[in-house]
Design a protein around this motif. Sequence first.
Motif, PDB file in Angstrom:
ATOM      1  N   UNK A 127       0.808  -1.212   0.000  1.00 19.82           N
ATOM      2  CA  UNK A 127       0.000   0.000   0.000  1.00 19.82           C
ATOM      3  C   UNK A 127       0.840   1.261   0.000  1.00 19.82           C
ATOM      4  N   UNK A 128       2.100   1.182   0.386  1.00 21.91           N
ATOM      5  CA  UNK A 128       2.963   2.356   0.348  1.00 21.91           C
ATOM      6  C   UNK A 128       3.167   2.869  -1.069  1.00 21.91           C
ATOM      7  N   UNK A 129       3.106   1.969  -2.053  1.00 20.70           N
ATOM      8  CA  UNK A 129       3.309   2.355  -3.432  1.00 20.70           C
ATOM      9  C   UNK A 129       2.085   2.960  -4.093  1.00 20.70           C
ATOM     10  N   UNK A 130       0.921   2.848  -3.448  1.00 19.02           N
ATOM     11  CA  UNK A 130      -0.297   3.403  -4.040  1.00 19.02           C
ATOM     12  C   UNK A 130      -0.258   4.919  -3.999  1.00 19.02           C
ATOM     13  N   UNK A 131      -0.875   5.523  -5.003  1.00 11.48           N
ATOM     14  CA  UNK A 131      -0.963   6.975  -5.047  1.00 11.48           C
ATOM     15  C   UNK A 131      -2.263   7.409  -4.396  1.00 11.48           C
ATOM     16  N   UNK A 132      -2.195   8.433  -3.630  1.00  7.92           N
ATOM     17  CA  UNK A 132      -3.373   8.969  -2.964  1.00  7.92           C
ATOM     18  C   UNK A 132      -4.023  10.014  -3.861  1.00  7.92           C
ATOM     19  N   UNK A 133      -5.383  10.122  -3.820  1.00 10.01           N
ATOM     20  CA  UNK A 133      -6.040  11.159  -4.613  1.00 10.01           C
ATOM     21  C   UNK A 133      -5.657  12.551  -4.140  1.00 10.01           C
ATOM     22  N   UNK A 134      -5.627  13.480  -5.056  1.00  9.37           N
ATOM     23  CA  UNK A 134      -5.257  14.847  -4.730  1.00  9.37           C
ATOM     24  C   UNK A 134      -6.401  15.617  -4.110  1.00  9.37           C
ATOM     25  N   UNK A 135      -6.248  16.912  -3.931  1.00 10.06           N
ATOM     26  CA  UNK A 135      -7.294  17.727  -3.341  1.00 10.06           C
ATOM     27  C   UNK A 135      -8.496  17.813  -4.261  1.00 10.06           C
ATOM     28  N   UNK A 136      -9.620  18.182  -3.690  1.00  9.82           N
ATOM     29  CA  UNK A 136     -10.870  18.156  -4.454  1.00  9.82           C
ATOM     30  C   UNK A 136     -11.082  19.459  -5.214  1.00  9.82           C
ATOM     31  N   UNK A 137     -10.186  19.818  -6.052  1.00  9.88           N
ATOM     32  CA  UNK A 137     -10.334  20.982  -6.912  1.00  9.88           C
ATOM     33  C   UNK A 137     -10.236  20.559  -8.357  1.00  9.88           C
ATOM     34  N   UNK A 138     -10.552  21.461  -9.238  1.00 11.67           N
ATOM     35  CA  UNK A 138     -10.461  21.162 -10.665  1.00 11.67           C
ATOM     36  C   UNK A 138      -9.066  21.524 -11.144  1.00 11.67           C
ATOM     37  N   UNK A 139      -8.455  20.655 -11.905  1.00  8.32           N
ATOM     38  CA  UNK A 139      -7.201  20.998 -12.565  1.00  8.32           C
ATOM     39  C   UNK A 139      -7.227  20.405 -13.959  1.00  8.32           C
ATOM     40  N   UNK A 140      -6.540  21.055 -14.844  1.00  7.79           N
ATOM     41  CA  UNK A 140      -6.497  20.590 -16.220  1.00  7.79           C
ATOM     42  C   UNK A 140      -5.509  19.434 -16.334  1.00  7.79           C
ATOM     43  N   UNK A 141      -5.870  18.405 -17.085  1.00  6.35           N
ATOM     44  CA  UNK A 141      -5.007  17.236 -17.196  1.00  6.35           C
ATOM     45  C   UNK A 141      -3.762  17.507 -18.026  1.00  6.35           C
ATOM     46  N   UNK A 142      -2.722  16.766 -17.733  1.00  9.69           N
ATOM     47  CA  UNK A 142      -1.498  16.802 -18.516  1.00  9.69           C
ATOM     48  C   UNK A 142      -1.677  15.840 -19.683  1.00  9.69           C
ATOM     49  N   UNK A 143      -1.694  16.314 -20.932  1.00 11.39           N
ATOM     50  CA  UNK A 143      -1.979  15.434 -22.065  1.00 11.39           C
ATOM     51  C   UNK A 143      -1.014  14.265 -22.199  1.00 11.39           C
ATOM     52  N   UNK A 144       0.233  14.429 -21.775  1.00 13.70           N
ATOM     53  CA  UNK A 144       1.204  13.354 -21.925  1.00 13.70           C
ATOM     54  C   UNK A 144       0.978  12.192 -20.973  1.00 13.70           C
ATOM     55  N   UNK A 145       0.361  12.436 -19.823  1.00 11.31           N
ATOM     56  CA  UNK A 145       0.196  11.392 -18.831  1.00 11.31           C
ATOM     57  C   UNK A 145      -1.223  10.851 -18.755  1.00 11.31           C
ATOM     58  N   UNK A 146      -2.123  11.342 -19.582  1.00 19.41           N
ATOM     59  CA  UNK A 146      -3.518  10.911 -19.523  1.00 19.41           C
ATOM     60  C   UNK A 146      -3.689   9.518 -20.125  1.00 19.41           C
ATOM     61  N   UNK A 147      -4.499   8.674 -19.480  1.00 21.26           N
ATOM     62  CA  UNK A 147      -4.780   7.367 -20.071  1.00 21.26           C
ATOM     63  C   UNK A 147      -5.591   7.511 -21.351  1.00 21.26           C
ATOM     64  N   UNK A 148      -5.573   6.502 -22.165  1.00 18.82           N
ATOM     65  CA  UNK A 148      -6.271   6.543 -23.451  1.00 18.82           C
ATOM     66  C   UNK A 148      -7.743   6.190 -23.252  1.00 18.82           C
ATOM     67  N   UNK A 149      -8.628   7.077 -23.679  1.00 17.73           N
ATOM     68  CA  UNK A 149     -10.071   6.851 -23.615  1.00 17.73           C
ATOM     69  C   UNK A 149     -10.685   6.808 -25.013  1.00 17.73           C
ATOM     70  N   UNK A 150      -9.921   6.437 -25.997  1.00 19.73           N
ATOM     71  CA  UNK A 150     -10.441   6.304 -27.352  1.00 19.73           C
ATOM     72  C   UNK A 150     -10.797   7.641 -27.956  1.00 19.73           C
ATOM     73  N   UNK A 151     -12.061   7.821 -28.315  1.00 23.68           N
ATOM     74  CA  UNK A 151     -12.529   9.052 -28.943  1.00 23.68           C
ATOM     75  C   UNK A 151     -12.749  10.185 -27.947  1.00 23.68           C
ATOM     76  N   UNK A 152     -12.707   9.877 -26.661  1.00 19.05           N
ATOM     77  CA  UNK A 152     -12.967  10.886 -25.639  1.00 19.05           C
ATOM     78  C   UNK A 152     -11.668  11.526 -25.166  1.00 19.05           C
ATOM     79  N   UNK A 153     -11.773  12.805 -24.784  1.00 18.21           N
ATOM     80  CA  UNK A 153     -10.622  13.526 -24.236  1.00 18.21           C
ATOM     81  C   UNK A 153     -10.977  14.049 -22.853  1.00 18.21           C
TER      82      UNK A 153
END
Length: 103
Positions: free
Chosen positions: A24-50
Amino acid sequence: MYLAGWAASAGALATLILIIRLLRLGERRPGPSGVRMPDPGSAPDYGLLRSVSLIGDLAFARDVRDRLRRNGLRATLATGPDGMVRVLVFADEYDRARLLLAQ
């Protein structure tokens, strides 16, 4: 003999707890509950959706999705591997969605 069985069981349980904690030490914790714009290079692939925004709170993400839908955009939600909720729109509606969220 009776106590040796108990000691072996307690040792096995302690070993399992230690392994689980280390994993569990290697798991990433969710960030704060605010809106932030995603980094396009690190985003998972969702097909036709962005991904148009990353949000730490599911209820707030639903409000953002509903705002986009009220303005005629097709939007949905997805939870990423980092625990953040992504608001997804189709690529042809991405610019309009960003403008609506910036207001």
